[in-house]
Design an enzyme around this catalytic site. Structure first.
Site, PDB file in Angstrom:
ATOM      1  N   GLY A  94       0.780  -1.238   0.000  1.00  0.00           N
ATOM      2  CA  GLY A  94       0.000   0.000   0.000  1.00  0.00           C
ATOM      3  C   GLY A  94       0.803   1.274   0.000  1.00  0.00           C
ATOM      4  N   GLY A 131       3.357  -3.395  -3.997  1.00  0.00           N
ATOM      5  CA  GLY A 131       3.070  -3.635  -5.418  1.00  0.00           C
ATOM      6  C   GLY A 131       3.376  -2.371  -6.200  1.00  0.00           C
ATOM      7  N   CYS A 169     -16.586   1.514 -26.592  1.00  0.00           N
ATOM      8  CA  CYS A 169     -17.945   1.962 -26.819  1.00  0.00           C
ATOM      9  C   CYS A 169     -18.682   2.187 -25.498  1.00  0.00           C
ATOM     10  CB  CYS A 169     -18.666   0.943 -27.689  1.00  0.00           C
ATOM     11  SG  CYS A 169     -20.155   1.623 -28.371  1.00  0.00           S
ATOM     12  N   GLU A 170     -18.080   2.935 -24.640  1.00  0.00           N
ATOM     13  CA  GLU A 170     -18.727   3.544 -23.492  1.00  0.00           C
ATOM     14  C   GLU A 170     -17.753   4.614 -23.012  1.00  0.00           C
ATOM     15  OE1 GLU A 170     -18.973  -0.009 -20.746  1.00  0.00           O
ATOM     16  OE2 GLU A 170     -18.266   1.464 -19.285  1.00  0.00           O
ATOM     17  N   TYR A 210      -1.122  -2.447 -12.023  1.00  0.00           N
ATOM     18  CA  TYR A 210      -2.563  -2.603 -12.273  1.00  0.00           C
ATOM     19  C   TYR A 210      -2.962  -1.978 -13.615  1.00  0.00           C
ATOM     20  CZ  TYR A 210      -2.011  -3.442  -7.289  1.00  0.00           C
ATOM     21  OH  TYR A 210      -1.571  -3.916  -6.070  1.00  0.00           O
TER      22      TYR A 210
HETATM   23  N1  LLP Z   1      -0.864  -7.102  -0.170  1.00  0.00           N
HETATM   24  C1  LLP Z   1      -2.164  -7.399  -0.263  1.00  0.00           C
HETATM   25  C2  LLP Z   1      -2.739  -8.416   0.597  1.00  0.00           C
HETATM   26  C3  LLP Z   1      -2.967  -6.694  -1.189  1.00  0.00           C
HETATM   27  O1  LLP Z   1      -4.267  -6.965  -1.281  1.00  0.00           O
HETATM   28  C4  LLP Z   1      -2.385  -5.711  -2.020  1.00  0.00           C
HETATM   29  C5  LLP Z   1      -3.186  -4.991  -3.015  1.00  0.00           C
HETATM   30  C6  LLP Z   1      -1.015  -5.441  -1.891  1.00  0.00           C
HETATM   31  C7  LLP Z   1      -0.278  -6.168  -0.946  1.00  0.00           C
HETATM   32  C8  LLP Z   1      -0.289  -4.433  -2.733  1.00  0.00           C
HETATM   33  O2  LLP Z   1      -0.789  -3.147  -2.614  1.00  0.00           O
HETATM   34  P1  LLP Z   1      -0.018  -1.941  -3.321  1.00  0.00           P
HETATM   35  O3  LLP Z   1       1.358  -1.874  -2.689  1.00  0.00           O
HETATM   36  O4  LLP Z   1       0.099  -2.267  -4.762  1.00  0.00           O
HETATM   37  O5  LLP Z   1      -0.818  -0.736  -3.066  1.00  0.00           O
HETATM   38  N2  LLP Z   1      -6.135  -2.090  -8.578  1.00  0.00           N
HETATM   39  C9  LLP Z   1      -5.979  -1.062  -7.569  1.00  0.00           C
HETATM   40  C10 LLP Z   1      -5.152  -1.515  -6.388  1.00  0.00           C
HETATM   41  C11 LLP Z   1      -5.688  -2.763  -5.743  1.00  0.00           C
HETATM   42  C12 LLP Z   1      -4.812  -3.290  -4.653  1.00  0.00           C
HETATM   43  C13 LLP Z   1      -5.231  -4.668  -4.245  1.00  0.00           C
HETATM   44  N3  LLP Z   1      -4.426  -5.211  -3.224  1.00  0.00           N
HETATM   45  C14 LLP Z   1      -5.384   0.181  -8.219  1.00  0.00           C
HETATM   46  O6  LLP Z   1      -5.090   0.126  -9.409  1.00  0.00           O
HETATM   47  O7  LLP Z   1      -5.234   1.205  -7.564  1.00  0.00           O
END
Ligand code: LLP
Length: 404
Positions: A222, A265, A332-333, A360
């Site tokens: 996060g 991530g 198409c949206e 993502y």
């Molecule tokens: N660990 C767990 C258990 C998670 O569910 C996630 C992300 C991460 C680590 C990594 O989080 P990050 O460091 O990437 O923020 N698609 C969305 C983000 C969804 C995150 C889902 N879980 C976007 O594009 O903002």
């Protein structure tokens, strides 16, 4: 924001591989990883890349090669990591809402596992008893993250076992003598405030005495990266200092030294990624000008899904006079990439680059409108190489069964 590929490099990649195309700069990932390692120097820390952000096998392999471990959110991500050559000790599977058979499969591969429900914990205990050290994913009841869709630790969230069910957890653990090695939580994505992690930590600290075999506290991912110019990334040094302080402030039974795991991530792969698109058409509707590109929410859904901001540059005409545009896709949206954005004059055929497209981006791409998902290219040591072909028409029909 520190993007590391030049306009010239991006133009040359578009020329060689066509558009739309996702481009990832490997050394940028390394730079981000090194920031993490440097900030937490002296802490007993380990980083697992949340591979859901970008699972191309070459990226996973590269991240493994720089010494970072891999976090997975499905059994197939585990398989991709194994396929990439990652050692099972360096793979973590943080499950959520899954059938127990997936946990059995993960255990079959011998990877680290975090379990997120009481029923699966019970089944795990029955099958593995004390024999397989495991983690519990908890819900700390903390609101955090950039928006509700990516907030996972609050008191209405489906993720993890609510901390108030501690007694139920303890009962299952005692009954089957489960070896609880890890307490895990993940509160959300786009977190800029280091105190969120400290709060999470505080919640876990109260639980530690209940699990005498504990070795690891996993604080999830996060970490915020800047998307909007002027925005700041999470301050890692502040975070590291606070995390260390929390540790020092809490006496652990038997002077035990716990390891801290993180699962970044976005922090690792957001800024390494570029989506290069080409302008198909300019529509001057007098009150608004639309620049329609050969991409859309099928390739990058973040703007429409989360109202996310992606910085855009017109790399074909960077010095052009500034005008206001809606940059839109061909789906198409309604699929705006940018609304009323000031950009150097855009002409048909110009290349527009969307930044922060590594995390993502491709990963959430689809074949909506029967469009192809784009190619992916990795730049490493100055060399651009194809790491995924764009879809072809055969791909669209591949699994369809044409009835007689
Ligand atoms: N660990 C767990 C258990 C998670 O569910 C996630 C992300 C991460 C680590 C990594 O989080 P990050 O460091 O990437 O923020 N698609 C969305 C983000 C969804 C995150 C889902 N879980 C976007 O594009 O903002």
């Amino acid at each position: 924001m520190a993007y590391s590929l030049s306009h010239q490099e991006l133009i040359s990649i578009a020329g060689e591989f066509g558009t739309p195309v996702y481009v990832y700069h490997a050394e940028k990932i390394k730079e981000q990883y090194e920031k993490l390692v440097a900030a937490f120097e002296g802490c007993n820390t380990r980083f697992f890349y949340a591979s859901k952000a970008l699972t191309n096998i070459n990226i996973v392999r590269y991240i493994d090669s720089i010494g970072c471990s891999i976090d997975c959110s499905s059994i197939n991500e585990v398989r991709i990591a194994l396929e990439a050559g990652v050692a099972k000790e360096n793979i973590l599977y943080t499950s959520n809402g899954i059938d127990f058979s997936e946990i059995e499969a993960a255990a079959g591969y011998g990877v680290h596992i975090n379990i997120d429900s009481l029923p699966n914990l019970e089944k795990f205990g029955k099958k593995y008893g004390h024999g397989y050290p495991v983690g519990i994913r908890l819900r700390p009841n903390i609101m955090a993250g950039g928006n509700l869709k990516i907030s996972t630790g609050h008191d209405k969230s489906k993720f993890g076992i609510p901390v108030q069910q501690l007694e139920a957890i303890k009962k299952i653990v005692a009954e089957h003598r489960i070896f609880i090695r890890t307490l895990h939580l993940h509160t959300g994505s786009d977190i800029s405030d280091a105190d969120v992690f400290v709060k999470g930590f505080e919640v876990l600290f109260d639980l530690i005495p209940s699990f005498p075999e504990l070795e690891v506290i996993d604080l999830g991912g996060g970490f915020k990266v800047p998307y909007v110019p002027g925005e700041k990334a999470i301050d890692l040094r502040v975070l590291a200092r606070k995390v260390k302080q929390s540790f020092d402030d809490h006496q652990l039974a038997g002077n035990k030294s716990l390891q801290i795991w993180f699962e970044p991530g976005k922090f690792l792969v957001s800024e390494c990624g570029y989506l290069i698109t080409k302008v198909n058409v300019i529509k001057d509707n007098s009150d608004q000008v639309f620049a329609g590109v050969n991409s859309g929410l099928n390739h990058l859904i973040r703007p429409m899904m989360y109202d996310a901001f992606h910085y855009i540059e017109n790399i074909s005409n960077p010095g052009g006079p500034l005008k206001r545009y809606n940059v839109t896709g061909y789906i198409c949206e309604t699929d705006n990439f940018a609304t009323d954005r000031s950009l150097p004059e855009i002409r048909e055929g110009d290349l527009l680059v969307l930044y922060n497209a590594g995390a993502y981006g491709f990963e959430m791409a689809s074949n909506y409108n029967s469009r192809y998902r784009p190619a992916e290219v990795m730049v490493r040591e100055g060399r651009a190489r194809l790491i995924r072909k764009a879809d072809s028409f055969d791909d669209l029909l591949r699994n369809q069964v044409l009835l007689p």
